[in-house]
Write a protein that holds these residues in place. Structure first.
Motif, PDB file in Angstrom:
ATOM      1  N   ARG A 111      38.190 -70.615 -13.903  1.00 27.62           N
ATOM      2  CA  ARG A 111      38.334 -69.242 -14.418  1.00 27.62           C
ATOM      3  C   ARG A 111      38.031 -69.169 -15.904  1.00 27.62           C
ATOM      4  O   ARG A 111      37.329 -68.270 -16.368  1.00 27.62           O
ATOM      5  CB  ARG A 111      39.753 -68.730 -14.160  1.00 27.62           C
ATOM      6  CG  ARG A 111      40.021 -68.381 -12.730  1.00 27.62           C
ATOM      7  CD  ARG A 111      41.438 -67.901 -12.559  1.00 27.62           C
ATOM      8  NE  ARG A 111      41.684 -67.532 -11.174  1.00 27.62           N
ATOM      9  CZ  ARG A 111      42.882 -67.306 -10.677  1.00 27.62           C
ATOM     10  NH1 ARG A 111      43.954 -67.404 -11.451  1.00 27.62           N
ATOM     11  NH2 ARG A 111      43.025 -66.969  -9.407  1.00 27.62           N
ATOM     12  N   ALA A 112      38.583 -70.092 -16.656  1.00 20.30           N
ATOM     13  CA  ALA A 112      38.360 -70.087 -18.103  1.00 20.30           C
ATOM     14  C   ALA A 112      36.893 -70.369 -18.420  1.00 20.30           C
ATOM     15  O   ALA A 112      36.316 -69.749 -19.319  1.00 20.30           O
ATOM     16  CB  ALA A 112      39.261 -71.119 -18.785  1.00 20.30           C
ATOM     17  N   GLY A 113      36.275 -71.278 -17.683  1.00 12.30           N
ATOM     18  CA  GLY A 113      34.855 -71.559 -17.885  1.00 12.30           C
ATOM     19  C   GLY A 113      34.003 -70.334 -17.627  1.00 12.30           C
ATOM     20  O   GLY A 113      33.071 -70.028 -18.383  1.00 12.30           O
ATOM     21  N   ALA A 114      34.335 -69.602 -16.567  1.00  9.78           N
ATOM     22  CA  ALA A 114      33.592 -68.373 -16.255  1.00  9.78           C
ATOM     23  C   ALA A 114      33.780 -67.333 -17.353  1.00  9.78           C
ATOM     24  O   ALA A 114      32.816 -66.679 -17.774  1.00  9.78           O
ATOM     25  CB  ALA A 114      34.043 -67.818 -14.908  1.00  9.78           C
ATOM     26  N   ARG A 115      35.000 -67.183 -17.836  1.00 10.19           N
ATOM     27  CA  ARG A 115      35.273 -66.195 -18.896  1.00 10.19           C
ATOM     28  C   ARG A 115      34.557 -66.562 -20.193  1.00 10.19           C
ATOM     29  O   ARG A 115      33.950 -65.708 -20.842  1.00 10.19           O
ATOM     30  CB  ARG A 115      36.783 -66.093 -19.130  1.00 10.19           C
ATOM     31  CG  ARG A 115      37.160 -65.163 -20.245  1.00 10.19           C
ATOM     32  CD  ARG A 115      36.888 -63.716 -19.895  1.00 10.19           C
ATOM     33  NE  ARG A 115      37.254 -62.892 -21.023  1.00 10.19           N
ATOM     34  CZ  ARG A 115      36.473 -61.987 -21.571  1.00 10.19           C
ATOM     35  NH1 ARG A 115      35.289 -61.728 -21.049  1.00 10.19           N
ATOM     36  NH2 ARG A 115      36.855 -61.299 -22.607  1.00 10.19           N
ATOM     37  N   ILE A 116      34.611 -67.826 -20.563  1.00 10.66           N
ATOM     38  CA  ILE A 116      33.918 -68.270 -21.773  1.00 10.66           C
ATOM     39  C   ILE A 116      32.416 -68.093 -21.601  1.00 10.66           C
ATOM     40  O   ILE A 116      31.714 -67.659 -22.510  1.00 10.66           O
ATOM     41  CB  ILE A 116      34.295 -69.728 -22.115  1.00 10.66           C
ATOM     42  CG1 ILE A 116      35.753 -69.772 -22.580  1.00 10.66           C
ATOM     43  CG2 ILE A 116      33.367 -70.309 -23.171  1.00 10.66           C
ATOM     44  CD1 ILE A 116      36.337 -71.157 -22.693  1.00 10.66           C
ATOM     45  N   GLY A 117      31.915 -68.394 -20.422  1.00  9.68           N
ATOM     46  CA  GLY A 117      30.498 -68.184 -20.135  1.00  9.68           C
ATOM     47  C   GLY A 117      30.101 -66.728 -20.282  1.00  9.68           C
ATOM     48  O   GLY A 117      29.033 -66.413 -20.821  1.00  9.68           O
ATOM     49  N   GLU A 118      30.966 -65.810 -19.806  1.00  8.10           N
ATOM     50  CA  GLU A 118      30.689 -64.379 -19.957  1.00  8.10           C
ATOM     51  C   GLU A 118      30.619 -63.994 -21.430  1.00  8.10           C
ATOM     52  O   GLU A 118      29.742 -63.236 -21.842  1.00  8.10           O
ATOM     53  CB  GLU A 118      31.775 -63.557 -19.260  1.00  8.10           C
ATOM     54  CG  GLU A 118      31.724 -63.613 -17.756  1.00  8.10           C
ATOM     55  CD  GLU A 118      32.948 -62.954 -17.111  1.00  8.10           C
ATOM     56  OE1 GLU A 118      33.823 -62.426 -17.842  1.00  8.10           O
ATOM     57  OE2 GLU A 118      33.024 -62.987 -15.876  1.00  8.10           O
ATOM     58  N   LEU A 119      31.562 -64.500 -22.219  1.00 11.53           N
ATOM     59  CA  LEU A 119      31.568 -64.186 -23.651  1.00 11.53           C
ATOM     60  C   LEU A 119      30.292 -64.687 -24.323  1.00 11.53           C
ATOM     61  O   LEU A 119      29.658 -63.963 -25.090  1.00 11.53           O
ATOM     62  CB  LEU A 119      32.785 -64.832 -24.329  1.00 11.53           C
ATOM     63  CG  LEU A 119      34.160 -64.275 -23.988  1.00 11.53           C
ATOM     64  CD1 LEU A 119      35.250 -65.178 -24.546  1.00 11.53           C
ATOM     65  CD2 LEU A 119      34.298 -62.861 -24.529  1.00 11.53           C
ATOM     66  N   ILE A 120      29.919 -65.911 -24.028  1.00 10.62           N
ATOM     67  CA  ILE A 120      28.747 -66.518 -24.674  1.00 10.62           C
ATOM     68  C   ILE A 120      27.462 -65.839 -24.200  1.00 10.62           C
ATOM     69  O   ILE A 120      26.589 -65.515 -25.001  1.00 10.62           O
ATOM     70  CB  ILE A 120      28.718 -68.031 -24.400  1.00 10.62           C
ATOM     71  CG1 ILE A 120      29.889 -68.681 -25.138  1.00 10.62           C
ATOM     72  CG2 ILE A 120      27.398 -68.648 -24.810  1.00 10.62           C
ATOM     73  CD1 ILE A 120      30.146 -70.117 -24.752  1.00 10.62           C
TER      74      ILE A 120
END
Length: 178
Positions: A111-120
Motif C-alpha cells: 500500500r505504501a509503495g503504491a501511494r509513494i508511486g502515485e505521488l512520484i
C-alpha cells in the motif's frame, strides 16, 4: 519528483501502522534517496544496495517469465528487508524486526509503495506537462507531436477447464458390509 515532505509523511504513516518497522526509505531506481526515516542506518548505502538487489530481482523475474518487478523480501537472523515497486521510477525499502507479522508487512508495504508511486508519478506527469506548455506554440508547429508512452500490456490470466471428478469405486469409509 514528489516533495520529500509528502513521501516522508507516508513513510511515517507506514511505520505507525507497522510498529515493528525499524526504518523505511524511498529511493529512485538510480539509487538517490528521495526520503528516509532510517535511524541508525546509512540511507545512501541502503539505497545503493537496494538498487543493486533490484537489478538482480528484475532480471530474475524477467528470465523466469514472472512479469514486472513488484517486491523483494530478504529475511535475516534479526529481521526483514523488503523492497516494493513505487511507481515507474522509485522503490520503497523497509526494515523490520524478526517478530513482525509478515502478512501485515507485505500488505502495508504494498500500500505504501503504491501511494509513494502515485505521488512520484503525479509529480513527474505535472513536470512533463509544464515542460510541454513552456514550449512556444510557433516552435511546436514544426515539431512532431509529443510521443505518448505505449500503454502497458498485461497478459490476461486464463484458467484451464478441469475434467469433472468421477468415482469409479466405492469409498471404503462410507460403505458398510454385514
Amino acid at each position: 519528483m514528489a516533495s520529500e515532505a509528502e513521501i516522508l509523511d507516508e513513510l511515517r504513516r507506514l511505520r505507525a501502522r507497522v510498529p515493528q518497522l525499524t526504518g523505511a526509505l524511498a529511493a529512485g531506481v538510480d539509487g538517490l534517496v528521495l526520503a528516509q526515516d532510517t535511524p541508525g542506518v546509512e540511507p545512501e548505502r541502503v539505497a545503493a544496495l537496494t538498487v543493486t538487489a533490484l537489478g538482480v530481482a528484475v532480471r530474475m523475474a524477467d528470465a523466469t517469465g514472472q512479469g514486472d518487478f513488484r517486491e523483494l523480501i530478504v529475511r535475516g537472523v534479526y529481521g526483514y528487508v523488503a523492497t516494493y515497486a513505487a511507481g515507474r521510477g522509485a522503490v520503497l525499502t523497509v526494515l523490520a524486526q524478526d517478530r513482525v507479522h509478515v502478512g501485515r508487512l507485505l500488505l502495508e508495504g504494498r500500500r505504501a509503495g503504491a501511494r509513494i508511486g502515485e505521488l512520484i508519478d503525479a509529480e513527474a506527469a505535472a513536470s512533463a506537462a509544464a515542460e510541454a506548455e513552456a514550449v512556444v506554440p510557433e516552435e511546436r508547429t514544426d515539431a512532431a507531436p509529443p510521443a505518448k508512452a505505449p500503454p502497458k500490456t498485461t497478459t490476461a490470466r486464463t484458467r484451464t477447464a478441469r475434467a469433472p471428478r468421477t468415482t469409479t469405486g466405492t469409498n471404503a469409509r462410507t460403505t458398510t458390509e454385514s
